[in-house]
Design an enzyme around this catalytic site. Structure first.
Site: not given
Length: 344
Positions: A167, A213, A245
């Site tokens: 991320s 995601d 995600h």
């Protein structure tokens, strides 16, 4: 934020889903002077197999050391390293968690990578709300600590370093290697960053995206990041089919096997692992309802539908890479993209 070369050295868990892999490398790089396996001083471990890179542990026994949160520049963490002292030094990898994530979310990568012959620091951050550029600074600080004052510094080859991140940690990984091109490999996992153009990155980069995601959508993050990387750079994009995600927060064989292969190839300069990255593969692989693996000829015409005859089919990417790492192109100008089965 600009780093000179290191001062010390000048959600759902993906199970039974599919992943598509597209590898693009410049001809000049692919034909570069990677040492033959027998002559490569950086080779670590026995000859790899598909099962050895998919295993939850490699051949090296692993020890670990805690890093205090009082360390300078990042939030501490855990170092995982091969216990043996008989193989000289190892390459080193620092892994950053994502936004609001703690070290525990990426801790599974520590022993998994270390047991394959790397020193790995799974990093805690100064704040769980740090932005990508702050994560980049912390990743570099963690590398400097590992190779400088850490208790395992003498086990590390300071010229063979890599970064991984999830991320905002993935966005930080891109920023860090953009600032420090001496880093040998980068692996952003479902990365997030407001910057979309990474054409100045000179570090071989493998990017993981996730089909579902909703935080860092692959259409606006992972894919544009990959597309922006120079076509002459060793690069790869792998999209986890049906994954969210948060796929990198859980033990995942697909993430592990391709990360191991990428790190071995570009940190250890180990050509034995090229076979797992090349040709990408040439066949499309599908996973039947009962988990049976099948090979289908790669279609060169229009992509097939997502579902066909009860089997999940991976669509090839819109942009086909020109050629693959270490391979001859099978036809003029293009190398087919492909897919590989994934499991947790």
């Amino acid at each position: 934020m600009q780093h000179a070369p290191s001062t010390a050295r000048s959600g759902r868990r993906l199970t039974g889903a599919l992943a598509s892999l597209a590898v693009a490398v410049g001809i000049g790089v692919a034909s570069g002077a990677a040492a033959h396996a027998a002559d490569n001083p950086y080779e670590r471990g026995p000859d790899p197999t598909e099962s050895s890179i998919e295993a939850t542990r490699g051949t090296y026994p692993v020890s670990e050391r805690n890093v205090s949160s009082w360390v300078s520049g990042f939030g501490g963490g855990t170092i995982y390293y091969p216990t043996t002292t008989g193989d000289a030094t190892f390459g080193a990898v620092v892994v950053s968690p994502g936004y609001t994530g703690t070290e525990s979310t990426i801790a599974w990568l520590g022993p998994r990578l270390a047991s394959q012959g790397f020193v790995v620091l799974t990093m805690a951050t100064n704040s769980i709300y740090d932005q990508p550029d702050s994560r980049a600074d912390q990743l570099q600080a963690a590398l400097d600590y590992l190779t400088g004052s850490s208790p395992v510094a003498d086990r590390i080859d300071e010229d063979r370093l890599a970064l991984m991140g999830h991320s905002v940690g993935g966005g930080g990984t891109l920023r860090a290697v953009d600032d420090n091109p001496d880093i040998k490999a980068a692996i952003p996992m479902t990365p997030w960053h407001l910057k979309k153009d990474w054409s100045s990155v000179a570090t071989p980069t493998l990017i993981f995206g996730a089909e579902n995601d909703s935080v860092a959508r692959h259409e606006t993050h992972a894919e544009p990041f990959y597309e922006s990387l120079d076509d002459d750079l060793p690069k790869a994009y792998l999209e986890l089919d049906g994954a969210s995600h948060f796929a990198p927060n859980y033990s995942n064989t697909t993430i592990a096997k391709y990360s191991i292969s990428w790190l071995k190839r570009f940190v250890d300069d180990d050509d034995r692992y090229t076979q797992f990255l090349c040709p990408g593969p040439l066949d499309r692989m599908v996973l039947g309802r009962r988990g049976v693996r099948e090979h289908l000829p790669l279609l060169t015409s229009a992509p097939p539908p997502d579902r066909a005859g009860g089997r999940t089919v991976v669509r090839p990417p819109a942009r086909v890479p020109r050629h693959s790492i270490g391979c001859r192109r099978p036809g003029p100008g293009t190398t087919p993209a492909g897919a590989s089965t994934a499991s947790a």
